[in-house]
Design a protein around this motif. Sequence first.
Motif, PDB file in Angstrom:
ATOM      1  N   GLY A 281     -26.380  68.691  -5.897  1.00  0.00           N
ATOM      2  CA  GLY A 281     -26.587  68.907  -7.322  1.00  0.00           C
ATOM      3  C   GLY A 281     -27.972  68.405  -7.716  1.00  0.00           C
ATOM      4  O   GLY A 281     -28.689  67.826  -6.895  1.00  0.00           O
ATOM      5  N   ASP A 282     -28.316  68.625  -8.973  1.00  0.00           N
ATOM      6  CA  ASP A 282     -29.630  68.222  -9.472  1.00  0.00           C
ATOM      7  C   ASP A 282     -29.562  66.773  -9.932  1.00  0.00           C
ATOM      8  O   ASP A 282     -28.907  66.461 -10.929  1.00  0.00           O
ATOM      9  N   ARG A 283     -30.247  65.903  -9.221  1.00  0.00           N
ATOM     10  CA  ARG A 283     -30.185  64.469  -9.547  1.00  0.00           C
ATOM     11  C   ARG A 283     -31.163  64.079 -10.643  1.00  0.00           C
ATOM     12  O   ARG A 283     -31.097  62.952 -11.139  1.00  0.00           O
ATOM     13  N   SER A 284     -32.078  64.987 -10.988  1.00  0.00           N
ATOM     14  CA  SER A 284     -33.226  64.577 -11.812  1.00  0.00           C
ATOM     15  C   SER A 284     -32.828  64.041 -13.189  1.00  0.00           C
ATOM     16  O   SER A 284     -33.580  63.281 -13.781  1.00  0.00           O
ATOM     17  N   VAL A 285     -31.662  64.413 -13.696  1.00  0.00           N
ATOM     18  CA  VAL A 285     -31.302  63.943 -15.045  1.00  0.00           C
ATOM     19  C   VAL A 285     -30.227  62.852 -15.024  1.00  0.00           C
ATOM     20  O   VAL A 285     -29.740  62.438 -16.070  1.00  0.00           O
ATOM     21  N   LEU A 286     -29.856  62.377 -13.843  1.00  0.00           N
ATOM     22  CA  LEU A 286     -28.805  61.351 -13.775  1.00  0.00           C
ATOM     23  C   LEU A 286     -29.399  59.966 -14.063  1.00  0.00           C
ATOM     24  O   LEU A 286     -30.575  59.719 -13.837  1.00  0.00           O
ATOM     25  N   LYS A 287     -28.517  59.070 -14.560  1.00  0.00           N
ATOM     26  CA  LYS A 287     -28.958  57.716 -14.926  1.00  0.00           C
ATOM     27  C   LYS A 287     -29.476  56.959 -13.701  1.00  0.00           C
ATOM     28  O   LYS A 287     -28.840  57.028 -12.631  1.00  0.00           O
ATOM     29  N   PRO A 288     -30.550  56.191 -13.832  1.00  0.00           N
ATOM     30  CA  PRO A 288     -31.090  55.442 -12.687  1.00  0.00           C
ATOM     31  C   PRO A 288     -30.051  54.539 -12.013  1.00  0.00           C
ATOM     32  O   PRO A 288     -30.032  54.430 -10.787  1.00  0.00           O
ATOM     33  N   THR A 289     -29.160  53.923 -12.810  1.00  0.00           N
ATOM     34  CA  THR A 289     -28.160  53.028 -12.207  1.00  0.00           C
ATOM     35  C   THR A 289     -27.198  53.816 -11.313  1.00  0.00           C
ATOM     36  O   THR A 289     -26.805  53.355 -10.241  1.00  0.00           O
ATOM     37  N   LEU A 290     -26.860  55.031 -11.736  1.00  0.00           N
ATOM     38  CA  LEU A 290     -25.972  55.877 -10.927  1.00  0.00           C
ATOM     39  C   LEU A 290     -26.718  56.362  -9.678  1.00  0.00           C
ATOM     40  O   LEU A 290     -26.184  56.311  -8.563  1.00  0.00           O
ATOM     41  N   LEU A 291     -27.961  56.770  -9.880  1.00  0.00           N
ATOM     42  CA  LEU A 291     -28.769  57.268  -8.755  1.00  0.00           C
ATOM     43  C   LEU A 291     -28.909  56.224  -7.662  1.00  0.00           C
ATOM     44  O   LEU A 291     -28.803  56.531  -6.469  1.00  0.00           O
ATOM     45  N   GLU A 292     -29.104  54.996  -8.090  1.00  0.00           N
ATOM     46  CA  GLU A 292     -29.264  53.907  -7.126  1.00  0.00           C
ATOM     47  C   GLU A 292     -27.997  53.761  -6.287  1.00  0.00           C
ATOM     48  O   GLU A 292     -28.052  53.612  -5.066  1.00  0.00           O
ATOM     49  N   LYS A 293     -26.857  53.846  -6.943  1.00  0.00           N
ATOM     50  CA  LYS A 293     -25.579  53.728  -6.219  1.00  0.00           C
ATOM     51  C   LYS A 293     -25.358  54.915  -5.289  1.00  0.00           C
ATOM     52  O   LYS A 293     -24.809  54.775  -4.197  1.00  0.00           O
ATOM     53  N   MET A 294     -25.788  56.095  -5.745  1.00  0.00           N
ATOM     54  CA  MET A 294     -25.648  57.287  -4.896  1.00  0.00           C
ATOM     55  C   MET A 294     -26.494  57.126  -3.631  1.00  0.00           C
ATOM     56  O   MET A 294     -26.028  57.374  -2.515  1.00  0.00           O
ATOM     57  N   ASP A 295     -27.725  56.693  -3.814  1.00  0.00           N
ATOM     58  CA  ASP A 295     -28.625  56.502  -2.659  1.00  0.00           C
ATOM     59  C   ASP A 295     -28.052  55.466  -1.696  1.00  0.00           C
ATOM     60  O   ASP A 295     -28.054  55.663  -0.478  1.00  0.00           O
ATOM     61  N   ASP A 296     -27.563  54.389  -2.274  1.00  0.00           N
ATOM     62  CA  ASP A 296     -26.974  53.293  -1.483  1.00  0.00           C
ATOM     63  C   ASP A 296     -25.796  53.776  -0.648  1.00  0.00           C
ATOM     64  O   ASP A 296     -25.674  53.459   0.526  1.00  0.00           O
ATOM     65  N   THR A 297     -24.923  54.542  -1.296  1.00  0.00           N
ATOM     66  CA  THR A 297     -23.719  55.049  -0.638  1.00  0.00           C
ATOM     67  C   THR A 297     -24.094  55.980   0.509  1.00  0.00           C
ATOM     68  O   THR A 297     -23.535  55.895   1.608  1.00  0.00           O
ATOM     69  N   GLU A 298     -25.053  56.839   0.251  1.00  0.00           N
ATOM     70  CA  GLU A 298     -25.479  57.785   1.303  1.00  0.00           C
ATOM     71  C   GLU A 298     -26.056  57.030   2.491  1.00  0.00           C
ATOM     72  O   GLU A 298     -25.780  57.345   3.646  1.00  0.00           O
ATOM     73  N   LYS A 299     -26.827  56.029   2.186  1.00  0.00           N
ATOM     74  CA  LYS A 299     -27.488  55.267   3.250  1.00  0.00           C
ATOM     75  C   LYS A 299     -26.465  54.466   4.063  1.00  0.00           C
ATOM     76  O   LYS A 299     -26.481  54.485   5.287  1.00  0.00           O
ATOM     77  N   THR A 300     -25.552  53.803   3.350  1.00  0.00           N
ATOM     78  CA  THR A 300     -24.574  52.964   4.038  1.00  0.00           C
ATOM     79  C   THR A 300     -23.670  53.785   4.952  1.00  0.00           C
ATOM     80  O   THR A 300     -23.182  53.288   5.954  1.00  0.00           O
ATOM     81  N   SER A 301     -23.414  55.026   4.568  1.00  0.00           N
ATOM     82  CA  SER A 301     -22.440  55.807   5.339  1.00  0.00           C
ATOM     83  C   SER A 301     -23.097  56.806   6.291  1.00  0.00           C
ATOM     84  O   SER A 301     -22.420  57.599   6.932  1.00  0.00           O
ATOM     85  N   GLU A 302     -24.413  56.748   6.422  1.00  0.00           N
ATOM     86  CA  GLU A 302     -25.097  57.854   7.123  1.00  0.00           C
ATOM     87  C   GLU A 302     -24.750  57.990   8.602  1.00  0.00           C
ATOM     88  O   GLU A 302     -24.933  59.057   9.178  1.00  0.00           O
ATOM     89  N   ASN A 303     -24.227  56.926   9.212  1.00  0.00           N
ATOM     90  CA  ASN A 303     -23.892  57.041  10.643  1.00  0.00           C
ATOM     91  C   ASN A 303     -22.406  57.324  10.886  1.00  0.00           C
ATOM     92  O   ASN A 303     -21.948  57.274  12.020  1.00  0.00           O
ATOM     93  N   PHE A 304     -21.659  57.589   9.817  1.00  0.00           N
ATOM     94  CA  PHE A 304     -20.224  57.858   9.998  1.00  0.00           C
ATOM     95  C   PHE A 304     -20.003  59.328  10.335  1.00  0.00           C
ATOM     96  O   PHE A 304     -20.674  60.202   9.806  1.00  0.00           O
TER      97      PHE A 304
END
Length: 245
Positions: free
Chosen positions: A106-129
């Motif tokens: 989806g288009d992340r450009s309009v999402l809240k920075p606090t949500l974006l940070e959590k999204m990035d974190d989640t993707e990174k933490t789970s990237e080797n699963f």
Amino acid sequence: MADKKKSGEILNVPAHVGIIMDGNGRWASKRGLPRKFGHREGAKTFRTITKACRDMGVKYVTYYAFSTENWSRPEDEVEAIMDLFEKYLDEVKDFIEENIRIRFIGDRSVLKPTLLEKMDDTEKTSENFTAMDCLLAINYGGRDEITRAVKNIAGKVKNGELSVDDINEQLVTDSLDTSFAPPVDLIIRSGGEERLSNFLIWQAAYAEYYFTDVLWPDFSKKELENALKAYSDRNRRFGGVKSSK
Ligand code: IPE
Ligand code: IPE
Ligand code: MG
């Protein structure tokens, strides 16, 4: 008779399932509750069904969580949904223990920075699963996704990285948010409506469809099994004449 299919058996598990989680609002209204309670309950279903998909051998599951059109809802409902995403991403560690990789489309450009940070974190933490990829479509619209892909390709043509003759279906597929995933085999929609509502319109071009009246908060593992059984019995021809049976 060993290779004969028993009725109701799932021989053919779809590699990629798209799920339109619809009916949260009606679930809450039926109980005299504000719509946001339906979204909260729906989030619980999402966890159960994701684990069940993994257990059944699905490799990619993509959920429609918030569409580009959903911004037109009342502000308090949009806010409640966004808050729920943030809250859920805090709890997503459970999934990580399940060996499930989480990704967002989806288009992340309009999402809240606090949500974006959590999204990035989640993707990174789970990237080797590796057991399954779970894709969450947030501020997602199929038309918007294709438009962004077209802009991206046009930019590359303009700067000489690509020529017009390089543009083919594969390049478009590879320019979408789902570039890493196979085409969608099965779309499941709860809540009784029989439409795509701008979900994965390119990726689901040859998908099978399964619609159920069950509202998303009530959608169970049994329902998922029913959808997968129905899929397993379909004869996909892709425009040809071959029978898969
Ligand atoms: C789907 O449930 C969830 C989102 C669109 C975020 P709805 O909120 O559309 O529920 P109904 O269709 O109004 O019952
Ligand atoms: C589709 O549901 C979007 C999501 C499930 C996120 P909607 O409830 O928004 O779809 P319509 O408006 O009935 O087509
Ligand atoms: Mg709806």
